[in-house]
Design a protein around this motif. Sequence first.
Motif, PDB file in Angstrom:
ATOM      1  N   VAL A 290      40.177  46.087  32.832  1.00 27.89           N
ATOM      2  CA  VAL A 290      40.723  47.442  32.924  1.00 27.89           C
ATOM      3  C   VAL A 290      39.626  48.413  33.338  1.00 27.89           C
ATOM      4  O   VAL A 290      39.831  49.295  34.165  1.00 27.89           O
ATOM      5  CB  VAL A 290      41.334  47.868  31.573  1.00 27.89           C
ATOM      6  CG1 VAL A 290      41.801  49.318  31.632  1.00 27.89           C
ATOM      7  CG2 VAL A 290      42.478  46.945  31.191  1.00 27.89           C
TER       8      VAL A 290
ATOM      9  N   ARG B 105      43.020  37.131  31.112  1.00 27.11           N
ATOM     10  CA  ARG B 105      42.780  38.577  31.032  1.00 27.11           C
ATOM     11  C   ARG B 105      42.477  39.146  32.405  1.00 27.11           C
ATOM     12  O   ARG B 105      42.142  38.432  33.351  1.00 27.11           O
ATOM     13  CB  ARG B 105      41.621  38.846  30.066  1.00 27.11           C
ATOM     14  CG  ARG B 105      40.347  38.132  30.446  1.00 27.11           C
ATOM     15  CD  ARG B 105      39.365  38.059  29.310  1.00 27.11           C
ATOM     16  NE  ARG B 105      38.130  37.393  29.721  1.00 27.11           N
ATOM     17  CZ  ARG B 105      37.093  37.157  28.942  1.00 27.11           C
ATOM     18  NH1 ARG B 105      37.133  37.529  27.673  1.00 27.11           N
ATOM     19  NH2 ARG B 105      36.012  36.562  29.400  1.00 27.11           N
TER      20      ARG B 105
ATOM     21  N   ARG C  14      42.598  43.590  29.386  1.00 28.69           N
ATOM     22  CA  ARG C  14      43.937  43.430  28.821  1.00 28.69           C
ATOM     23  C   ARG C  14      44.422  42.034  29.164  1.00 28.69           C
ATOM     24  O   ARG C  14      44.025  41.442  30.171  1.00 28.69           O
ATOM     25  CB  ARG C  14      44.894  44.499  29.344  1.00 28.69           C
ATOM     26  CG  ARG C  14      45.152  44.479  30.821  1.00 28.69           C
ATOM     27  CD  ARG C  14      46.252  45.476  31.198  1.00 28.69           C
ATOM     28  NE  ARG C  14      46.269  45.732  32.634  1.00 28.69           N
ATOM     29  CZ  ARG C  14      46.089  46.931  33.185  1.00 28.69           C
ATOM     30  NH1 ARG C  14      45.884  47.986  32.415  1.00 28.69           N
ATOM     31  NH2 ARG C  14      46.119  47.069  34.494  1.00 28.69           N
TER      32      ARG C  14
END
Length: 392
Positions: free
Chosen positions: A83, A80, A93
Amino acid sequence: MIRLFDALTPVGEMRVVGGAVRNTLLREPIGDIDIATVATPDRVARAAREAGFHVYETGLVHGTLTITVAGHPFEVTTLREDVATDGRRATVRFTDDWEMDAGRRDFTMNALYLDRDGSGFDYCGGYQDCLDRRVRFIGDPDQRILEDHLRILRFFRFHASYGTSAPDPDGLAATRRNKALLANLAVERVQHELMRLMGAPGAVDVIAILADEGFLLPFLKPPLAPRSFRALARVEAAAGRQLAPVLGLTALVGFDIDRFEKAARALKLSRKRRDRGLAALNASRDMPPRSAPHVRKLLYVHGAQAFCDGLMIALADGVDIIDVPRILAEARNWQKPVFPVSGNDLLRQGDTGGPELGARLRRLDAAWRDSDFALGKDALLALDRAHLEKDG
């Protein structure tokens, strides 16, 4: 773990990451084993269930599943990137970029990966930092702290756990610049880190920094006593005991019962931890033991754990106690004797129940303790009869 790799590798590359790799390099005990994968959580969950494993969505919003294999849990997290962050939580994300996943982690030694074949992957210089036992933020320390304010305490906790020299100067400077951010954190998260820190091998010097420089002001009111913490750590080490974090907290507040109770409330300690601290402080007030029978009496009154904890606190607080190893050995082998008289025994001797019955039991219990637990049931009942006759 091999079974997990066999089941999940077909849906996406996976590697062991973080603490298990770090501790292997440092030759430290390995606890939980965390897995990173390029596969999305839904694909991971489906493959795990098809293999017959139990799947728990423990952190699905951040891409984390807990998968149990033969009763052993593994955290499996999809790669990941952040964000948005606000210092307490992050919006993420998913990605398939290993270097990007590494770059969002906290310290270089926590961003090491190992695949099934034993090949290592180091995107941030963590391998050398492990060898040097240096705790260093990844990239810009200020940015890492702004992403998660708890990383201030984690920096100190990791240094206390794994560092061998002075803290990394860039990391230390960043924690000093940003220490006011700690006030924004949930106290439960702070307590978790602080308790783990206090039990770490290098806690003494780190606690001195935190106390002297006001890092703990939002949670523990001054004055704090890092010297008492140092003294307690020293006597615990001399006794061959590991410093219990809650006892470290009693030291940090100067072995003061009222201040400990306030600190326990401020940090939201569990009842178990709070009770251990209070029991230790109360036992310390009865030190030093004056004789072998007095040792046994104090063990009976306080229990073995509180007695030993109180003994250590008293030593750290300057009480002169001789033959500590023998006292601790006796405490380890001590078995609480059973008071040989019951309330029914006393009722059969006369008088009624109620408060007076309790007073009679306490009086006999005190006489039994004063005899070094030598008085038997008949002798105790004779004392009770004599007392009844005297009052009558």
